[in-house]
Design a protein around this motif. Structure first.
Motif, PDB file in Angstrom:
ATOM      1  N   LEU A   1       0.813  -1.215   0.000  1.00 40.47           N
ATOM      2  CA  LEU A   1       0.000   0.000   0.000  1.00 40.47           C
ATOM      3  C   LEU A   1       0.844   1.261   0.000  1.00 40.47           C
ATOM      4  N   ASN A   2       2.047   1.203   0.580  1.00 41.67           N
ATOM      5  CA  ASN A   2       2.923   2.372   0.607  1.00 41.67           C
ATOM      6  C   ASN A   2       3.393   2.770  -0.789  1.00 41.67           C
ATOM      7  N   LEU A   3       3.317   1.831  -1.714  1.00 43.67           N
ATOM      8  CA  LEU A   3       3.709   2.112  -3.091  1.00 43.67           C
ATOM      9  C   LEU A   3       2.812   3.172  -3.713  1.00 43.67           C
ATOM     10  N   LEU A   4       1.592   3.334  -3.185  1.00 37.44           N
ATOM     11  CA  LEU A   4       0.612   4.251  -3.765  1.00 37.44           C
ATOM     12  C   LEU A   4       0.672   5.647  -3.161  1.00 37.44           C
ATOM     13  N   THR A   5       1.610   5.894  -2.256  1.00 39.56           N
ATOM     14  CA  THR A   5       1.642   7.161  -1.536  1.00 39.56           C
ATOM     15  C   THR A   5       2.679   8.122  -2.110  1.00 39.56           C
ATOM     16  N   PHE A   6       2.570   9.354  -1.662  1.00 37.40           N
ATOM     17  CA  PHE A   6       3.502  10.422  -2.026  1.00 37.40           C
ATOM     18  C   PHE A   6       4.935  10.059  -1.653  1.00 37.40           C
ATOM     19  N   GLY A   7       5.112   9.287  -0.592  1.00 40.04           N
ATOM     20  CA  GLY A   7       6.446   8.965  -0.097  1.00 40.04           C
ATOM     21  C   GLY A   7       7.277   8.125  -1.055  1.00 40.04           C
ATOM     22  N   ASN A   8       6.654   7.528  -2.062  1.00 36.26           N
ATOM     23  CA  ASN A   8       7.406   6.694  -3.008  1.00 36.26           C
ATOM     24  C   ASN A   8       7.962   7.492  -4.185  1.00 36.26           C
ATOM     25  N   VAL A   9       7.703   8.805  -4.221  1.00 37.72           N
ATOM     26  CA  VAL A   9       8.168   9.647  -5.333  1.00 37.72           C
ATOM     27  C   VAL A   9       9.508  10.271  -4.973  1.00 37.72           C
ATOM     28  N   VAL A  10      10.498  10.079  -5.849  1.00 32.81           N
ATOM     29  CA  VAL A  10      11.841  10.617  -5.634  1.00 32.81           C
ATOM     30  C   VAL A  10      12.091  11.827  -6.518  1.00 32.81           C
ATOM     31  N   ASP A  11      11.670  11.767  -7.761  1.00 35.68           N
ATOM     32  CA  ASP A  11      11.906  12.844  -8.721  1.00 35.68           C
ATOM     33  C   ASP A  11      11.060  14.064  -8.351  1.00 35.68           C
ATOM     34  N   LYS A  12      11.711  15.198  -8.073  1.00 34.74           N
ATOM     35  CA  LYS A  12      11.013  16.400  -7.635  1.00 34.74           C
ATOM     36  C   LYS A  12      10.110  16.964  -8.734  1.00 34.74           C
ATOM     37  N   ASN A  13      10.468  16.741  -9.988  1.00 37.07           N
ATOM     38  CA  ASN A  13       9.635  17.268 -11.069  1.00 37.07           C
ATOM     39  C   ASN A  13       8.250  16.620 -11.099  1.00 37.07           C
ATOM     40  N   ARG A  14       8.144  15.430 -10.530  1.00 33.78           N
ATOM     41  CA  ARG A  14       6.849  14.743 -10.507  1.00 33.78           C
ATOM     42  C   ARG A  14       5.888  15.389  -9.518  1.00 33.78           C
ATOM     43  N   TYR A  15       6.423  16.198  -8.611  1.00 36.21           N
ATOM     44  CA  TYR A  15       5.555  16.843  -7.624  1.00 36.21           C
ATOM     45  C   TYR A  15       4.586  17.824  -8.276  1.00 36.21           C
ATOM     46  N   TYR A  16       4.894  18.280  -9.488  1.00 37.39           N
ATOM     47  CA  TYR A  16       3.967  19.197 -10.159  1.00 37.39           C
ATOM     48  C   TYR A  16       2.625  18.508 -10.437  1.00 37.39           C
ATOM     49  N   ALA A  17       2.658  17.217 -10.644  1.00 38.99           N
ATOM     50  CA  ALA A  17       1.399  16.485 -10.827  1.00 38.99           C
ATOM     51  C   ALA A  17       0.555  16.557  -9.555  1.00 38.99           C
ATOM     52  N   HIS A  18       1.201  16.440  -8.401  1.00 37.68           N
ATOM     53  CA  HIS A  18       0.481  16.557  -7.141  1.00 37.68           C
ATOM     54  C   HIS A  18      -0.060  17.969  -6.947  1.00 37.68           C
ATOM     55  N   VAL A  19       0.724  18.964  -7.370  1.00 40.82           N
ATOM     56  CA  VAL A  19       0.308  20.354  -7.207  1.00 40.82           C
ATOM     57  C   VAL A  19      -0.964  20.637  -7.993  1.00 40.82           C
ATOM     58  N   PHE A  20      -0.959  20.326  -9.273  1.00 42.90           N
ATOM     59  CA  PHE A  20      -2.100  20.681 -10.107  1.00 42.90           C
ATOM     60  C   PHE A  20      -3.317  19.802  -9.810  1.00 42.90           C
ATOM     61  N   THR A  21      -3.074  18.559  -9.414  1.00 42.17           N
ATOM     62  CA  THR A  21      -4.200  17.728  -8.975  1.00 42.17           C
ATOM     63  C   THR A  21      -4.818  18.301  -7.708  1.00 42.17           C
ATOM     64  N   ALA A  22      -3.960  18.792  -6.809  1.00 38.19           N
ATOM     65  CA  ALA A  22      -4.456  19.429  -5.585  1.00 38.19           C
ATOM     66  C   ALA A  22      -5.275  20.665  -5.918  1.00 38.19           C
ATOM     67  N   TRP A  23      -4.823  21.455  -6.871  1.00 39.75           N
ATOM     68  CA  TRP A  23      -5.584  22.636  -7.271  1.00 39.75           C
ATOM     69  C   TRP A  23      -7.001  22.242  -7.702  1.00 39.75           C
ATOM     70  N   ILE A  24      -7.082  21.234  -8.539  1.00 37.02           N
ATOM     71  CA  ILE A  24      -8.379  20.823  -9.074  1.00 37.02           C
ATOM     72  C   ILE A  24      -9.284  20.288  -7.965  1.00 37.02           C
ATOM     73  N   PHE A  25      -8.759  19.362  -7.161  1.00 36.28           N
ATOM     74  CA  PHE A  25      -9.614  18.722  -6.161  1.00 36.28           C
ATOM     75  C   PHE A  25      -9.999  19.684  -5.040  1.00 36.28           C
ATOM     76  N   PHE A  26      -9.044  20.447  -4.522  1.00 41.69           N
ATOM     77  CA  PHE A  26      -9.385  21.370  -3.437  1.00 41.69           C
ATOM     78  C   PHE A  26     -10.282  22.499  -3.941  1.00 41.69           C
ATOM     79  N   GLY A  27     -10.114  22.880  -5.195  1.00 43.17           N
ATOM     80  CA  GLY A  27     -11.053  23.830  -5.781  1.00 43.17           C
ATOM     81  C   GLY A  27     -12.456  23.246  -5.819  1.00 43.17           C
ATOM     82  N   PHE A  28     -12.550  21.952  -6.138  1.00 48.75           N
ATOM     83  CA  PHE A  28     -13.849  21.280  -6.125  1.00 48.75           C
ATOM     84  C   PHE A  28     -14.433  21.244  -4.719  1.00 48.75           C
ATOM     85  N   VAL A  29     -13.593  20.996  -3.712  1.00 48.63           N
ATOM     86  CA  VAL A  29     -14.070  20.959  -2.328  1.00 48.63           C
ATOM     87  C   VAL A  29     -14.675  22.300  -1.936  1.00 48.63           C
ATOM     88  N   PHE A  30     -13.981  23.393  -2.249  1.00 49.39           N
ATOM     89  CA  PHE A  30     -14.504  24.707  -1.885  1.00 49.39           C
ATOM     90  C   PHE A  30     -15.746  25.046  -2.701  1.00 49.39           C
TER      91      PHE A  30
END
Length: 911
Positions: free
Chosen positions: A176-205
């Motif tokens: 299950l840990n394979l599916l978490t943020f902690g398994n990402v090493v490449d910093k450039n991949r964090y942009y996917a988390h950023v823009f996904t967060a924008w979309i989902f948290f925008g939906f929450v609000f």
């Protein structure tokens, strides 16, 4: 089950106390890197965290080991519910037949098969709860449904993007840990988390804004409907902290003008309250003694009949009933066996209970009547609170919205819509200065309670792992010498009992803090408790658990390799989500199944009732009183679950999948209970719902801050900047949203008051041929079930205000398709006639002791005439009846449960 869940949470967060850990770190720091220590088997606690964890990741096995037993328990509970539902209708379908409910309050009966009722249950709309139960219950169901839908949409947004990113992140984690943020090493991949967060948290609000608009329109439609607008509470304003000069009816009438109808100036009723309480206590003592005497005589008669072989026994006649008091009972009960009691415990004089109670009531009843008359005449000391009733709801709203006094904090705060049965009368004495101090002390106390709650819970957690405690504190080694049975009780049963007691006391303490803070009504207490309990849930149940889990998993490795601390925390904070995957499984399955079965209520009703219910009154009250919910402690539990799911939505998206299922199962269980089991005794007018929506945004804020922290730990400046920009935008949007909506949550607009009158007039014109003689806006409801006018299409409402939209259009335009004109079609109409008799209008907002009537005693009838004689003599002093209760052939006390109106029945008043 809630206690069991809280215990599991507590165990997760109760590692050894801070002082003990510090002591070990100072004295044995080198040993951490050389040998195992208690707790070293936690993920990340091994010095070779980067190797051992990757080789042996227990996340999946831990999840399965949680799922299997919990699923088995849930299946057993649901199976018991399906079996018992058909046999125990009073416990599982009381709202379908209970005589204490009005016909229009009842629910339609379901088929009595084990499974064939599912279809009929699914066809009942949630709006049935709004029309037949309560607005708060309807909105709790809506919150659970919206929370589950939000998590489902979150899965659709995050899973397709973040699962591939995380799985191929190269961190070496597994299961299950394979599916978490902690398994990402490449910093450039964090942009996917950023823009996904924008979309989902925008939906929450957006969902928070959309549901706030929905609630505002529903609230306006509900409060302006004839059913509510004609109620006395909707036309009455409570002013607190009123100066002495304004505690005068003449002054207040000049102040509010001709719009004012009635005034109730609150008075100090302590003496009268004590007298009424004493009168009622003596009356109930007399009722209990009379019942005991009649039952004892009937039991002796049955025994005598069995010995003599007489199947009829002796009857009674009117002359004997009018004889000397107690003469009928004396035939079957010896004088020394009559009910007696001591005037003081242990040392007091022993007296005959019936005779003593009669003489006391002869003294107390006239005393209470005199005190009540004096208070009605204004011969009492006034306290700084006034209830002001207006002729029209619009006038009451105008007074509520206006500034009543020229000095700060005087005649304020103001409240409207308070039910007289919900008033906390002692808090009406509070002055403005005392209210400020009380509020500060209440908030301070709750803050300290939340901060230091870990101390008692930590002590309980330590008791549950005594062996590890002894390893850290060797001087406690003597505990290992106690007998194994005692040791098992200390380590196993004692912690569970202590934590159950702690968690049961917490809501009581929080409500007491809210009451001492000056809340003037039960609804106000629930709203304040909701804030307190939510803060506790987020801080203690969520944040403390998450942070201590991540810290305990990393502390050993950080000590051995301090320079690697950022990487270790970045890996272990996401892995703390594994606990919440199991937590949602536990909550979803156990809460839903336990709520359906209602094992505690079943035991209390079936077992304790047989032991404790010794009079017809107690039997009737247990039979007719339905289960209730404390909104202030129910909403925060599920709000916190939603907050947890949103917080982990980007860090560990898998959590939202289990949150979706868990919240929906809870929704189904509560839906059944609101339709068929629960009643509502406290009405917040739905205000718990917007508070829960606002509290839900805590999850988005926590997620954003956590992501910023994780990006900072990983030294990823680009994602940090983007998330900070998004945080600023969200804060500004939230402030603007609240500024725009807050007045609409408190007040009713003048524009809709006039519009509602026009709509009602038009509707009456349509149905006039079918409803002649009815008042404006009043419509006849059907007698029962789904055929009521609140659920079936009605010509009097006219055509829908809009054409039926598609799903997307309706979702994106709540201002148009869930507006006032649409939602007013959902609210109850023709539910009950709002008419008050003169006595009710006169006494509505007096202290209950002023309007309290002498209670009617209710005793069982017997065939010997004992009850008739007792009623004859006791009735000279206090009202008493023996109708509707008696004994069966075995001498067991019974009452006519089929009758809707026993002698003590009182019609519900819709204040």
């Amino acid at each position: 089950m809630d206690t069991l869940n809280d215990f599991n949470v507590a165990i997760q967060r109760t590692s050894p106390s801070v002082s003990l850990v510090r002591h070990v770190i100072q004295r044995r720091a080198p040993a951490f890197c050389q040998q195992d220590i208690p707790g070293s088997n936690l993920p990340g606690s091994n010095p070779r965290a980067g190797e051992a964890q990757e080789e042996d990741d227990p996340s999946l096995s831990s999840f399965i080991s949680t799922l299997v037993p919990v699923l088995i328990v849930a299946i057993v509970l649901v199976s018991l519910f399906l079996l018992l539902r058909r046999k125990l209708k009073r416990n599982y379908e009381p709202r379908t037949f209970l005589g204490s409910l009005r016909p229009q309050e009842r629910s339609p009966a379901l088929p009595q098969g084990m499974l064939n009722w599912f279809g009929a249950f699914a066809k009942i709309p949630d709006s049935f709860v709004l029309n037949h139960q309560s607005l708060d219950g309807f909105l709790l169901l809506r919150y659970l449904k919206i929370a589950s839908a939000t998590c489902l949409v979150g899965c659709c947004i995050t899973w397709p993007v973040l699962f591939p990113i995380n799985i191929t992140g190269g961190g070496g984690l597994k299961q299950l840990n394979l599916l978490t943020f902690g398994n990402v090493v490449d910093k450039n991949r964090y942009y996917a988390h950023v823009f996904t967060a924008w979309i989902f948290f925008g939906f929450v609000f957006y969902m928070v804004a959309r549901e706030s608009i929905y609630y505002i329109n529903l609230r306006q439609a509900y409060l302006l409907s004839p059913l509510y607008a004609r109620r006395m509470s909707s036309r009455t304003v409570l002013f607190t902290s009123v100066p002495k000069g304004y505690l005068d009816e003449g002054v207040l009438r000049r102040m509010f003008g001709r719009a004012l109808k009635n005034i109730w100036i609150a008075s100090d009723c302590q003496e009268m309250e004590e007298a009424v309480e004493e009168r009622d206590q003596v009356a109930m003592q007399l009722e209990k003694a009379e019942t005991k005497l009649i039952k004892l005589a009937n039991t002796n008669r049955i025994k005598s009949m069995k010995k003599a072989g007489d199947s009829h026994g002796s009857g009674s006649n009117m002359d004997e009933a009018n004889g000397e008091s107690g003469s009928m009972a004396a035939k079957w009960v010896a004088t020394e066996k009559r009910p007696t009691h001591r005037l003081k415990p242990l040392i007091g004089k022993k007296v005959d209970t019936i005779n003593w109670c009669r003489s006391e009531l002869e003294r107390l009843i006239p005393k209470v009547d005199a005190l009540q008359a004096a208070h009605r005449a204004g011969e009492a000391e006034f306290i700084p609170s006034v209830f002001v009733e207006f002729y029209h709801q619009s006038d009451a709203q105008a007074a509520f919205q206006s500034l009543a006094h020229h000095q700060a904090l005087h005649m304020s705060p103001r409240f409207i819509g308070i039910n007289p049965e919900e008033v906390i009368w002692k808090n009406l004495k509070i002055t403005w200065a005392s209210r400020v101090v009380r509020n500060i002390l209440s908030i301070s106390f709750v803050t300290l309670l939340i901060v230091f709650w870990s101390i008692p819970v930590g002590f309980v957690g330590i008791l549950s792992n005594i062996k590890s405690l002894i390893d850290l504190a060797p001087f406690l080694g003597f505990l290992m010498d106690v007998p194994p049975v005692i040791f098992g009780l200390i380590q196993g049963l004692l912690p569970a009992i202590l934590l159950a007691v702690l968690m049961a006391l917490l809501p009581i303490v929080l409500r007491l803090a809210a009451k001492l803070g000056g809340a003037p009504s039960l609804a106000a207490i629930e709203l304040r408790t909701q804030n307190y309990y939510f803060a506790f849930q987020v801080i203690q149940v969520f944040l403390v658990t998450t942070l201590t889990s991540a810290a305990s998993a990393s502390v050993t490795s950080i000590i051995c390799n301090p320079t690697d601390a950022p990487n270790l925390l970045a890996k272990n904070i996401p892995k703390a989500s594994n606990f919440y995957v199991s937590y949602f499984v536990l909550q979803g399955l156990t809460i839903s199944s336990a709520k359906l079965l209602g094992i505690v209520g079943l035991i209390v009703f079936r077992l304790l009732g047989k032991i404790l219910d010794t009079t017809p009154r107690k039997m009737y009250r247990r039979w007719s009183t339905l289960s209730d919910l404390g909104w202030g402690t129910v909403f925060p539990v599920f709000t916190n679950l939603t907050v947890i799911a949103i917080t982990y939505s980007i860090i560990a998206p898998l959590v939202m999948g289990f949150a979706t299922i868990g919240l929906y199962l809870i929704y189904v269980a509560f839906r059944y209970n609101f339709l068929f089991v629960y009643d509502s005794h406290i009405d917040t007018k739905g205000l718990v719902y917007p508070r829960a929506l606002q509290q839900t945004t805590t999850g988005a804020y926590l997620a954003i801050v956590c992501l910023i922290g994780l990006f900072g730990i990983q030294a990823a400046p680009g994602p940090i900047v983007l998330m900070v920009i998004f945080l600023v935008f969200v804060v500004l949007f939230h402030i603007s949203l609240n500024a725009a909506l807050e007045p609409l949550l408190k007040y009713l607009p003048k524009s809709l008051e006039a519009e509602e009158q026009s709509l009602l007039a038009a509707e009456d014109g349509v149905v006039a041929p079918h409803s002649s003689g009815t008042d404006k806006g009043s419509h006849v409801a059907a007698s029962n079930g789904m055929t009521s006018s609140t659920d079936s299409p009605r010509k009097d409402l006219g055509p829908p205000p809009h054409k039926k939209p598609n799903f997307i259009t309706k979702f994106l335009r709540p201002d148009l398709y869930t507006d006032y004109h649409t939602l007013r079609r959902l609210v109850p109409r023709g539910f009950a006639d709002i008419v008050y008799d003169p006595v009710t209008e006169r006494d509505a907002y007096y202290h209950p002791s002023i309007s309290s009537q002498t209670p009617l005693l209710w005793v069982p009838k017997d065939s010997m005439g004992v009850s008739r004689q007792e009623c004859h003599h006791t009735g000279k002093i206090i009202p008493i009846s023996d109708e509707g209760a008696g004994f069966n052939e075995k001498g067991k006390l019974t009452w006519d449960s089929q009758s809707a109106r026993p002698p003590i029945w009182q019609e519900k008043i819709y204040y």
